[in-house]
Design a protein around this motif. Sequence first.
Motif, PDB file in Angstrom:
ATOM      1  N   ARG A   1       4.149  67.149 -13.542  1.00 35.33           N
ATOM      2  CA  ARG A   1       4.598  65.958 -14.266  1.00 35.33           C
ATOM      3  C   ARG A   1       4.970  64.825 -13.909  1.00 35.33           C
ATOM      4  NH1 ARG A   1       2.563  66.851 -19.170  1.00 35.33           N
ATOM      5  NH2 ARG A   1       2.417  68.221 -20.028  1.00 35.33           N
ATOM      6  N   SER A   2       6.587  65.420 -13.356  1.00 34.65           N
ATOM      7  CA  SER A   2       7.138  64.459 -11.912  1.00 34.65           C
ATOM      8  C   SER A   2       6.846  63.322 -11.177  1.00 34.65           C
ATOM      9  CB  SER A   2       8.489  65.041 -10.816  1.00 34.65           C
ATOM     10  OG  SER A   2       8.612  64.817 -10.142  1.00 34.65           O
ATOM     11  N   PHE A   3       5.739  64.546 -10.544  1.00 37.05           N
ATOM     12  CA  PHE A   3       4.441  63.406  -9.466  1.00 37.05           C
ATOM     13  C   PHE A   3       3.842  63.021  -9.988  1.00 37.05           C
ATOM     14  CE2 PHE A   3       0.147  63.346  -8.026  1.00 37.05           C
ATOM     15  CZ  PHE A   3       0.626  62.934  -6.007  1.00 37.05           C
ATOM     16  N   GLU A   4       3.100  62.752 -11.259  1.00 35.04           N
ATOM     17  CA  GLU A   4       2.591  61.986 -12.094  1.00 35.04           C
ATOM     18  C   GLU A   4       3.350  61.082 -12.776  1.00 35.04           C
ATOM     19  OE1 GLU A   4      -0.901  61.614 -12.467  1.00 35.04           O
ATOM     20  OE2 GLU A   4      -1.306  63.245 -10.677  1.00 35.04           O
ATOM     21  N   GLN A   5       4.439  61.125 -13.330  1.00 38.60           N
ATOM     22  CA  GLN A   5       5.175  60.743 -13.297  1.00 38.60           C
ATOM     23  C   GLN A   5       5.508  59.010 -12.351  1.00 38.60           C
ATOM     24  OE1 GLN A   5       8.750  61.469 -15.151  1.00 38.60           O
ATOM     25  NE2 GLN A   5       9.348  60.261 -16.890  1.00 38.60           N
ATOM     26  N   LYS A   6       5.742  59.744 -11.413  1.00 42.28           N
ATOM     27  CA  LYS A   6       6.476  58.661 -10.075  1.00 42.28           C
ATOM     28  C   LYS A   6       4.588  57.496  -9.789  1.00 42.28           C
ATOM     29  CE  LYS A   6       9.649  60.923  -7.910  1.00 42.28           C
ATOM     30  NZ  LYS A   6       9.468  61.765  -7.108  1.00 42.28           N
TER      31      LYS A   6
ATOM     32  N   THR B   1       3.993  72.040  -4.131  1.00 40.37           N
ATOM     33  CA  THR B   1       5.012  71.362  -3.287  1.00 40.37           C
ATOM     34  C   THR B   1       3.467  71.319  -1.972  1.00 40.37           C
ATOM     35  OG1 THR B   1       7.070  72.327  -3.567  1.00 40.37           O
ATOM     36  CG2 THR B   1       6.592  70.860  -2.690  1.00 40.37           C
TER      37      THR B   1
ATOM     38  N   ALA C   1       6.339  71.459 -14.249  1.00 43.88           N
ATOM     39  CA  ALA C   1       7.459  70.241 -13.530  1.00 43.88           C
ATOM     40  C   ALA C   1       7.495  69.278 -12.523  1.00 43.88           C
ATOM     41  CB  ALA C   1       8.780  70.586 -14.124  1.00 43.88           C
ATOM     42  N   LYS C   2       6.858  70.428 -11.899  1.00 45.99           N
ATOM     43  CA  LYS C   2       6.591  69.084  -9.961  1.00 45.99           C
ATOM     44  C   LYS C   2       5.212  68.888 -10.649  1.00 45.99           C
ATOM     45  CE  LYS C   2       8.317  72.808  -7.091  1.00 45.99           C
ATOM     46  NZ  LYS C   2       8.051  74.275  -6.178  1.00 45.99           N
TER      47      LYS C   2
ATOM     48  N   SER D   1      17.332  72.938  -7.241  1.00 47.24           N
ATOM     49  CA  SER D   1      17.575  72.533  -5.716  1.00 47.24           C
ATOM     50  C   SER D   1      18.406  72.863  -4.729  1.00 47.24           C
ATOM     51  CB  SER D   1      16.894  70.985  -5.923  1.00 47.24           C
ATOM     52  OG  SER D   1      17.136  70.505  -4.828  1.00 47.24           O
TER      53      SER D   1
ATOM     54  N   GLU E   1       3.691  54.829 -12.219  1.00 49.02           N
ATOM     55  CA  GLU E   1       4.726  53.641 -11.962  1.00 49.02           C
ATOM     56  C   GLU E   1       3.928  52.657 -11.187  1.00 49.02           C
ATOM     57  OE1 GLU E   1       8.742  54.699 -10.337  1.00 49.02           O
ATOM     58  OE2 GLU E   1       8.954  55.890 -12.520  1.00 49.02           O
TER      59      GLU E   1
ATOM     60  N   SER F   1      -0.385  62.909  -2.386  1.00 54.05           N
ATOM     61  CA  SER F   1       0.513  61.337  -2.504  1.00 54.05           C
ATOM     62  C   SER F   1      -0.754  60.800  -1.433  1.00 54.05           C
ATOM     63  CB  SER F   1       2.381  62.006  -2.109  1.00 54.05           C
ATOM     64  OG  SER F   1       1.600  62.219  -0.515  1.00 54.05           O
TER      65      SER F   1
END
Lengths: 166, 198
Positions: free
Chosen positions: B67-72, B35, B64-65, A68, B75, B42
Amino acid sequence: MKSVFVTVGTTSFDDLIATVCSPAAMQVLQSLGYEKLVLQVGRCALDPALLGSSDVAVEVEAFRYKESLAEDLRRADLVISHAGAGSCLETLEKGKPLIVVINEKLMNNHQLELAKQLHKDGHVLYCNCSTLVETLQSMELPTLKPFPPGQPEKFALFLDQVLGIQ
Amino acid sequence: MFLQDSTLNTNVILLYNTSHTLTAVYFVFTGGHTTEILRLLSCLSESYSPRHYVFADSDTMSEAKIRSFEQKRAETFSTSQFTLDRIPRSREVRQSWTSSVVTTLYSMLYSLPLTYRRKPDLILCNGPGTCVPVCISALLLGLLGIKRAIIVYVESICRVETLSLSGKILYYFSDYFIVQWPDLKEKYPKSIYLGRIV
């Protein structure tokens, strides 16, 4: 420390790296008060360790890639970038002044469309390698217009409406 | 051009009358496009669930992008559901037209059974490589009366004056075709311009 960040993304844009590291460009940067130059050089054929000049008091740091660039963009006071849409948008979102440098060896690149439009709308400065030094000399960064964030909520509203979701 | 608005409206109403939840499929691609699509997602509510992400097997960045989006997202919404699927890319950058036809057909071998299995209500796509075979698969399922999906195509913010190849094709086959610059709206009257949405 006032710094400039240069990014070429995943492209190979040695002309830009060479131009920024030229004595002429370094002197202009120094005269404008920049003390540090950070270069993301991508596939550059030049050895990142050997970039920079000992004649000017601008510290040079170079690397090929990072996962990044957010941190480098955040730290920069000025960003010089290739015309890649991702780099341009990320820089503008962070509210950093941006000079887009066109790679004339990559013609018919659709990414130019966005850079040109951003220039037309007054959000970025736009030049090629041969005019970079004069652009740096004459730039008036405060005149650049801020780039408002996009509105994905309008898209959500639209979809909810057409699908009948409440 | 066989998807007329009348069929579309029927489907929209049907969807509205039967259920407020969707089985949505979202298509995600390499680079800035991932992205972009995640930004669109979102703002969508949990009615758009479960989310099935499909991307090109040559794409190493997207997983990875996502997974991190879905993880958030998990929550906020504890019952949040999603899947990830890879299919062969139908066209690499600068690949020729003729060989693209062959690779697209090959990609169809994977996307057709996948689309049949998922039976999406909504397909959201925005970019190169993989959305054409998946949308063709969905159109076939619709023609066979198995499942009619609503196809929403969002052209990338990078496209100011010209459409991408996927865009040029899906302009004719999508139900809603969204562009992000006024010049494109003028050139392509059927398109929808909502301002900049990513």
